[in-house]
Design a protein around this motif. Sequence first.
Motif, PDB file in Angstrom:
ATOM      1  N   PHE A 101      22.970  11.861 -16.437  1.00 50.90           N
ATOM      2  CA  PHE A 101      22.705  10.696 -16.660  1.00 50.90           C
ATOM      3  C   PHE A 101      22.102   9.716 -15.470  1.00 50.90           C
ATOM      4  N   GLY A 102      22.126   8.464 -15.218  1.00 51.83           N
ATOM      5  CA  GLY A 102      21.231   8.176 -14.636  1.00 51.83           C
ATOM      6  C   GLY A 102      21.133   6.882 -14.301  1.00 51.83           C
ATOM      7  N   VAL A 103      21.083   6.390 -12.674  1.00 50.59           N
ATOM      8  CA  VAL A 103      21.355   4.025 -13.664  1.00 50.59           C
ATOM      9  C   VAL A 103      20.383   3.986 -12.003  1.00 50.59           C
ATOM     10  N   VAL A 104      19.890   2.682 -12.263  1.00 48.57           N
ATOM     11  CA  VAL A 104      19.007   1.385 -11.035  1.00 48.57           C
ATOM     12  C   VAL A 104      19.309   0.800 -10.964  1.00 48.57           C
ATOM     13  N   LEU A 105      19.610   0.027  -9.942  1.00 46.62           N
ATOM     14  CA  LEU A 105      19.977  -1.855  -9.979  1.00 46.62           C
ATOM     15  C   LEU A 105      18.467  -1.809  -8.805  1.00 46.62           C
ATOM     16  N   PHE A 106      18.924  -2.861  -9.053  1.00 45.57           N
ATOM     17  CA  PHE A 106      17.599  -4.157  -8.399  1.00 45.57           C
ATOM     18  C   PHE A 106      18.293  -5.181  -7.530  1.00 45.57           C
ATOM     19  N   ALA A 107      17.688  -6.085  -6.861  1.00 46.68           N
ATOM     20  CA  ALA A 107      17.741  -6.737  -6.799  1.00 46.68           C
ATOM     21  C   ALA A 107      17.024  -8.005  -5.149  1.00 46.68           C
ATOM     22  N   PHE A 122      -4.901 -39.844   0.284  1.00 47.06           N
ATOM     23  CA  PHE A 122      -4.578 -38.689   1.416  1.00 47.06           C
ATOM     24  C   PHE A 122      -3.152 -38.374   1.043  1.00 47.06           C
ATOM     25  N   ARG A 123      -2.808 -36.760   0.960  1.00 50.20           N
ATOM     26  CA  ARG A 123      -1.049 -36.566   0.712  1.00 50.20           C
ATOM     27  C   ARG A 123      -0.679 -35.742   1.579  1.00 50.20           C
ATOM     28  N   SER A 124       0.506 -35.052   1.876  1.00 50.92           N
ATOM     29  CA  SER A 124       0.892 -34.276   2.548  1.00 50.92           C
ATOM     30  C   SER A 124       2.350 -33.509   1.669  1.00 50.92           C
ATOM     31  N   TYR A 125       2.511 -32.317   1.528  1.00 50.93           N
ATOM     32  CA  TYR A 125       3.742 -32.115   0.167  1.00 50.93           C
ATOM     33  C   TYR A 125       4.245 -30.873   1.138  1.00 50.93           C
ATOM     34  N   LYS A 126       5.610 -31.199   1.033  1.00 46.79           N
ATOM     35  CA  LYS A 126       6.793 -30.058   1.911  1.00 46.79           C
ATOM     36  C   LYS A 126       7.252 -29.501   0.332  1.00 46.79           C
ATOM     37  N   ILE A 127       7.060 -28.219   0.424  1.00 48.03           N
ATOM     38  CA  ILE A 127       7.296 -27.282  -1.025  1.00 48.03           C
ATOM     39  C   ILE A 127       8.440 -26.442   0.131  1.00 48.03           C
ATOM     40  N   THR A 128       9.049 -26.105  -1.536  1.00 49.56           N
ATOM     41  CA  THR A 128       9.998 -24.628  -0.942  1.00 49.56           C
ATOM     42  C   THR A 128       9.840 -23.895  -2.047  1.00 49.56           C
ATOM     43  N   ARG A 129       9.380 -22.681  -2.450  1.00 48.13           N
ATOM     44  CA  ARG A 129       9.316 -21.969  -3.349  1.00 48.13           C
ATOM     45  C   ARG A 129      10.218 -20.923  -3.089  1.00 48.13           C
ATOM     46  N   GLU A 130      10.589 -20.134  -4.118  1.00 52.63           N
ATOM     47  CA  GLU A 130      11.661 -18.823  -3.890  1.00 52.63           C
ATOM     48  C   GLU A 130      11.532 -18.175  -5.478  1.00 52.63           C
ATOM     49  N   ASP A 131      11.840 -17.156  -5.321  1.00 45.28           N
ATOM     50  CA  ASP A 131      11.482 -16.497  -6.632  1.00 45.28           C
ATOM     51  C   ASP A 131      12.827 -15.471  -6.005  1.00 45.28           C
ATOM     52  N   SER A 132      13.574 -15.027  -7.936  1.00 49.82           N
ATOM     53  CA  SER A 132      14.600 -13.946  -7.792  1.00 49.82           C
ATOM     54  C   SER A 132      14.691 -13.013  -8.465  1.00 49.82           C
ATOM     55  N   ALA A 133      15.190 -12.029  -8.322  1.00 56.92           N
ATOM     56  CA  ALA A 133      14.703 -11.264  -9.671  1.00 56.92           C
ATOM     57  C   ALA A 133      16.713  -9.946  -9.207  1.00 56.92           C
ATOM     58  N   HIS A 134      16.860  -9.560 -10.901  1.00 56.21           N
ATOM     59  CA  HIS A 134      17.940  -8.588 -10.839  1.00 56.21           C
ATOM     60  C   HIS A 134      17.651  -7.842 -12.152  1.00 56.21           C
ATOM     61  N   GLY A 135      18.716  -7.344 -12.306  1.00 54.28           N
ATOM     62  CA  GLY A 135      18.093  -6.241 -13.852  1.00 54.28           C
ATOM     63  C   GLY A 135      18.818  -4.721 -13.234  1.00 54.28           C
ATOM     64  N   GLY A 136      18.171  -3.621 -13.876  1.00 52.12           N
ATOM     65  CA  GLY A 136      18.417  -2.558 -14.085  1.00 52.12           C
ATOM     66  C   GLY A 136      18.749  -1.616 -15.277  1.00 52.12           C
ATOM     67  N   THR A 137      18.734  -0.541 -14.974  1.00 49.73           N
ATOM     68  CA  THR A 137      18.799   0.620 -15.945  1.00 49.73           C
ATOM     69  C   THR A 137      19.402   1.817 -16.293  1.00 49.73           C
TER      70      THR A 137
END
Length: 827
Positions: free
Chosen positions: A209-215, A246-261
């Motif tokens: 048996f085996g398990v792997v989890l990530f986040a 004329f432009r100025s952008y303020k951006i916040t970029r977020e990525d997330s992931a979770h899961g496992g086997t």
Amino acid sequence: MNPFRFRPTLLCAAIALVSGASHAEENAAPLATQETKLEIVTVVGKPIKDSQQAAFEAKQFADNYVDIISADTIGRFPDQNLADSLGRLPGLAIERDQGQARYINLRGAPFRYTSIAFDGIDVPGAENGRVPRFDSFPSVITSRIEANKAILPSMPGESVAGFINIHTFSPFAQEGFSFSGDIGLGEQQMGDGDIDKFGLRGSWSNDNFGVVLFASENSREQITDNREYDLEHDANGDLVVNELDFRSYKITREDSAHGGTFEYRGEGPLQRAFFSTLYSEFVDKEERNQFVFAFDTPVSGTTASNQAASVNRMLEYGKYENSTFSNTLGADFQVAEWALQARYNTTETENNSLLPIPYSVGGSVVASYDMSDIEDPKLTLDRDLSTISYAQTLGLVYAQKLDIDADKFKLDADRNIELFGQDAVFKTGIQLDQRKADGFVATPAMGLFPGSINIDSYNTGEQWESNTTNTIGGTYYDNKGLRAAWDQAGLTTPQPSAANIVKLEEEILAAYAMTTTQFSWGNLVTGVRVEQTDYSSEGRDVNGNPVSVDDSFTNVLPSAHLNIDLRDDVKLRVSASSGLNRPTYDEWRAAASADITTKEVRGGNPTLEAEEAVGIDTALEWYFAPASIASVGAFYRQIDNVIYADTSTIDGGLYDPSAKGEQWTYIGKVNGKDGEMSGVELNFVGHAADLVPVLDGFGISANMTLLNSEFKGLDGTKYDLPGTSDMIYNVSVFYENFGLSTRLNYQYRDEWISPIESPDEVWGEQKRVDLTVSYELPFDLNGATMSIYFNANNLTDETDLRYAANGTVNQSESYGRRYLMGARISF
């Protein structure tokens, strides 16, 4: 500004926290009796070299032309996501959005010519069913990435340019318990934006048996300094300035992931059973401050004084979101001589955007400009920007949505056979994909902005952060507060018309058979894949009645791959393969707008044919030393039914039953012909110690790809395929010894047509210089190894340019440098 500010207190605390994880097993004892066990070791590992060697060994013994990058290599580049990592392989180029890697042009081809899979399970692109985005997939899930350039029959047919297979971590990669963590803090130089990086992965296994989890969670705050132009040249070749933006952008970029086997391994007929899950999400929160100056009477020249101009102002706080949720149930069996692999997968993708914009129009100024430096246009006004009065403010809202539900069943079987007196492996399989797509394309809604909201009261007075000269005196507004007030007053979201709806069902049934025959000099892989596609799309005709268009077609995709061992360390590859590319769901939708007066139709085109390709790949690979390679490759693809934007003639009865047999004009995506793309790939990775032992630790990695592409439109006009640069190259110089690992990398790509913007828009050449330094600490904490690292991106502070069809610059963007410092631990 000190680039090493990095919130030091937080970083030190983070490193201490990660370090403390290695003592978890000792926490059961009283603190007074605990003894920290430090074992001093001599660090001699060379992770860059070791990971390169593993990747090259896998490449050398592969049955097709493939490039491989390992997890450790990914971790030792200063990469924000998997797109950055892939962009360092030969023939793979990056397209960025506001400076951040997002898409891959494999061999200079359009994005959709490349399919993406996790552990061999291909998944739909969240954006439109076809185009994979790599900015939402973190490296924490990845053990290695394969960029397959010559496609085997066992791979999806929808891989004209290539097939990217992302291998996730196995629970059985390490016996017992293992853990790895990565935490980093950093800064985007322009605007002092915070960068946070966090990733954890843990696994446990015994014999069965085996398990792997990530986040993982990552966030980046950034200022984008943007200037856009409407320029032309007069009859004398002098510059004419129609409009400056004329432009100025303020951006916040977020990525997330979770899961496992979760996995079981046995020794009977059931060899393996597992369940794996992955959820990945990308969120882009964008604030835009924009002022557009249109000159009433444009004049010739790079400078002009006292010109009357109208002014429009746009202030936005919006959000782009996409996610992928994929679950796979699998089992491997051994039945007599047959090895069977069964997989069932469900994937749900979501892609949403909502962009509310208070749009003030009808302002006026007298302005002077100096366009001597196109990257730093200077515009001065006769009054303070904040004192401009606008005739009216509109509430402009853009929205877009696409949800895809996909089910896949896949069964593969293989066994050893004898073919013409030679040992061989026969492999066959079937795959059924069923997909449903619901949503709508970008849809605007416009009305009057609430008069109860005083926009000027949200002006913070804070000057724009920019690389260019802020000659207009641009200041930031509290866009979030303004949006909150608008929400409270009643923000109206767009209701998509029937012409904008995406409603499509697709079923693909595929079967393949292939043999891999072994000879004393190498092997030969031959086979064929057959894919039958059934699809239906729904829309409305001009009378509002439902329109349903369906079709079915079959593609036969043969291939052959010859791999010859000229010597133990020299391999020659020759491959012939075929593939197809189906239209995106936006392109294939039946929904469209029709004008019965002008007999014009705009929108989707459900009669589009799939693009079909045949081609050849050749490569000569010399593995002249461990972890080293010198190779040259060439490829050619012939592509029919190339999809592009143009005008064609259709039967009006499709959108108006009373117009059946009439010739109407369709404006949108159509099929061209005679597409071709070809190129040469050069690759070298070498270590100085193989030639000059005294230089042990130094090495170089360099690759170059020369590309060419074209196709013919309906009228015979020749165009380049979107995404094709004439030249792409990467050069890395690295050193690693005694725990220290450093790498300086330079990336370059020549200009190319943008696949996501107007087909008339061309990106200018792009280059990046990145640095990474890591050091493995020279002691052992209860079996745990630790390292600290420093990454720096865009060291030369590049400005990216785009060009209009008339050859003038129409956009320049800069983002500043990016720094990240962190720590990793594993045991």
